[in-house]
Design an enzyme around this catalytic site. Structure first.
Site, mmCIF file in Angstrom:
data_model
loop_
_atom_site.group_PDB
_atom_site.id
_atom_site.type_symbol
_atom_site.label_atom_id
_atom_site.label_comp_id
_atom_site.label_asym_id
_atom_site.label_seq_id
_atom_site.Cartn_x
_atom_site.Cartn_y
_atom_site.Cartn_z
ATOM 1 N N GLU A 94 -9.573 -1.629 5.296
ATOM 2 C CA GLU A 94 -10.222 -1.380 6.578
ATOM 3 C C GLU A 94 -11.507 -2.217 6.686
ATOM 4 O O GLU A 94 -11.993 -2.748 5.683
ATOM 5 C CB GLU A 94 -10.567 0.111 6.688
ATOM 6 C CG GLU A 94 -9.357 1.048 6.571
ATOM 7 C CD GLU A 94 -8.452 1.061 7.800
ATOM 8 O OE1 GLU A 94 -8.447 0.089 8.583
ATOM 9 O OE2 GLU A 94 -7.732 2.058 7.984
ATOM 10 N N ASP A 120 -7.635 -3.028 14.153
ATOM 11 C CA ASP A 120 -9.014 -3.058 13.650
ATOM 12 C C ASP A 120 -9.234 -4.200 12.655
ATOM 13 O O ASP A 120 -10.317 -4.309 12.069
ATOM 14 C CB ASP A 120 -9.400 -1.704 13.026
ATOM 15 C CG ASP A 120 -8.606 -1.370 11.767
ATOM 16 O OD1 ASP A 120 -7.712 -2.161 11.381
ATOM 17 O OD2 ASP A 120 -8.890 -0.317 11.158
ATOM 18 N N ASP A 180 0.817 -1.208 0.000
ATOM 19 C CA ASP A 180 0.000 0.000 0.000
ATOM 20 C C ASP A 180 0.853 1.261 0.000
ATOM 21 O O ASP A 180 2.080 1.198 0.111
ATOM 22 C CB ASP A 180 -0.962 -0.009 1.208
ATOM 23 C CG ASP A 180 -0.277 -0.458 2.510
ATOM 24 O OD1 ASP A 180 0.972 -0.372 2.579
ATOM 25 O OD2 ASP A 180 -0.979 -0.895 3.430
ATOM 26 N N HIS A 203 -7.393 -4.720 9.897
ATOM 27 C CA HIS A 203 -7.047 -4.456 8.498
ATOM 28 C C HIS A 203 -5.827 -5.254 8.051
ATOM 29 O O HIS A 203 -4.971 -5.632 8.840
ATOM 30 C CB HIS A 203 -6.895 -2.952 8.212
ATOM 31 C CG HIS A 203 -5.689 -2.305 8.797
ATOM 32 N ND1 HIS A 203 -5.668 -0.991 9.188
ATOM 33 C CD2 HIS A 203 -4.445 -2.756 9.040
ATOM 34 C CE1 HIS A 203 -4.471 -0.678 9.645
ATOM 35 N NE2 HIS A 203 -3.707 -1.731 9.569
HETATM 36 P P1 PGA Z 1 2.311 -2.497 12.799
HETATM 37 O O1 PGA Z 1 1.137 -2.235 11.751
HETATM 38 O O2 PGA Z 1 3.151 -3.572 12.192
HETATM 39 O O3 PGA Z 1 3.059 -1.227 12.899
HETATM 40 O O4 PGA Z 1 1.660 -2.940 14.063
HETATM 41 C C1 PGA Z 1 0.480 -3.331 11.210
HETATM 42 C C2 PGA Z 1 -0.663 -2.868 10.344
HETATM 43 O O5 PGA Z 1 -1.239 -1.795 10.619
HETATM 44 O O6 PGA Z 1 -1.006 -3.557 9.379
#
Ligand code: PGA
Length: 259
Positions: free
Chosen positions: A142, A135, A66, A137
């Site tokens: 999302e 959440d 992304d 995602h």
């Molecule tokens: P993080 O983020 O590895 O910094 O916990 C993971 C994500 O948001 O997919």
């Protein structure tokens, strides 16, 4: 099969997954890696960087999940830049073979399709590294994202913008929009490797691995994939119900079976 591997420490996960990627590069020097940003995959990149001197990884291609909309590729907060400094340089990859979706506002209407074409032209993704948001995602898909979605522009949730504010001077600077591989795109990778560490991820790991498959928990889409490896530390595993079986299967894993 969704294999769940419980490790004592993120560094152990880093070694395990780096070994799997190295083995992939040995088998297929021009393999295609799906790379993720965020803090979670960093132990994997550290391990890979430590062995990069061998030149074994030099033939790999990579695709990021992304990108933010509206940050120039040379902006240190853009995922183009993050992947370049955390993956491309330390692993010794060829920058011309490392890709991220374009978040250029001027060409957004075609950016998703162009990225899909680039992935297809490279032969698809062999191994996709994934983190998971609290959440649920996956990439920036999302809650509510179609399980069949393709690379497209999404609006970030306030939760995600808060979580990512640590990379910006102020929370308001976190872009409102992103472009992300869809859940349908991610599902086409031949092997999904999802990593999660810490108690903060425990509930969502349990929901994704053992809960109902639902667009409300986008990461639950992994249950529809035939080859998934989930690597979690004890804290992130603490809300899994089937944990005794995961440990049992790990202990009795056939010698011939890789990650
Ligand atoms: P993080 O983020 O590895 O910094 O916990 C993971 C994500 O948001 O997919």
């Amino acid at each position: 099969m969704t294999e769940v591997i419980i490790v004592q420490h993120a560094d152990e996960a880093g070694r395990l997954v780096a070994d799997a990627i190295t083995a992939l590069a040995e088998r297929t020097p021009a393999a295609v890696l799906g790379v993720a940003t965020g803090s979670t995959p960093l132990p994997v990149y550290r391990e890979l960087a430590a062995g990069a001197g061998s030149g074994l990884l030099g033939g790999l291609s990579a695709f990021a999940l992304d990108e933010y909309v509206g940050l120039a590729p040379d902006d240190p907060r853009s995922y183009h830049h993050v992947i370049h400094s955390e993956v491309t340089l330390p692993l010794g990859l060829d920058p011309s073979r490392v890709h991220a979706p374009s978040g250029d506002p001027g060409t957004l209407s075609t950016a998703g399709a162009r990225y899909e074409q680039a992935i297809a032209a490279a032969g698809g993704i062999d191994l996709q590294l994934l983190g998971i948001g609290v959440d649920g995602h996956l990439g920036f898909n999302e809650p509510g994202s179609s399980l069949a979605s393709r690379t497209r522009v999404k609006t970030l949730t306030e939760q995600t913008r808060r979580d990512n504010a640590r990379f910006f001077d102020s929370p308001d600077e976190v872009p409102m929009h992103c472009i992300t591989q869809g859940l349908g795109t991610i599902r086409e990778a031949r092997h999904l490797v999802l990593l999660a560490f810490g108690a903060r991820k425990a509930a969502v790991v349990a929901a994704a691995v053992e809960g109902a498959v639902s667009s409300f928990v986008p990461a639950s889409v992994i249950q529809l994939h035939p080859h998934v490896t989930v690597v979690v530390d004890e804290a992130a595993a603490s809300e899994l119900r089937n944990v005794a079986y995961y440990r049992h299967a790990q202990q009795h894993k056939p010698d011939w079976q890789g990650l």
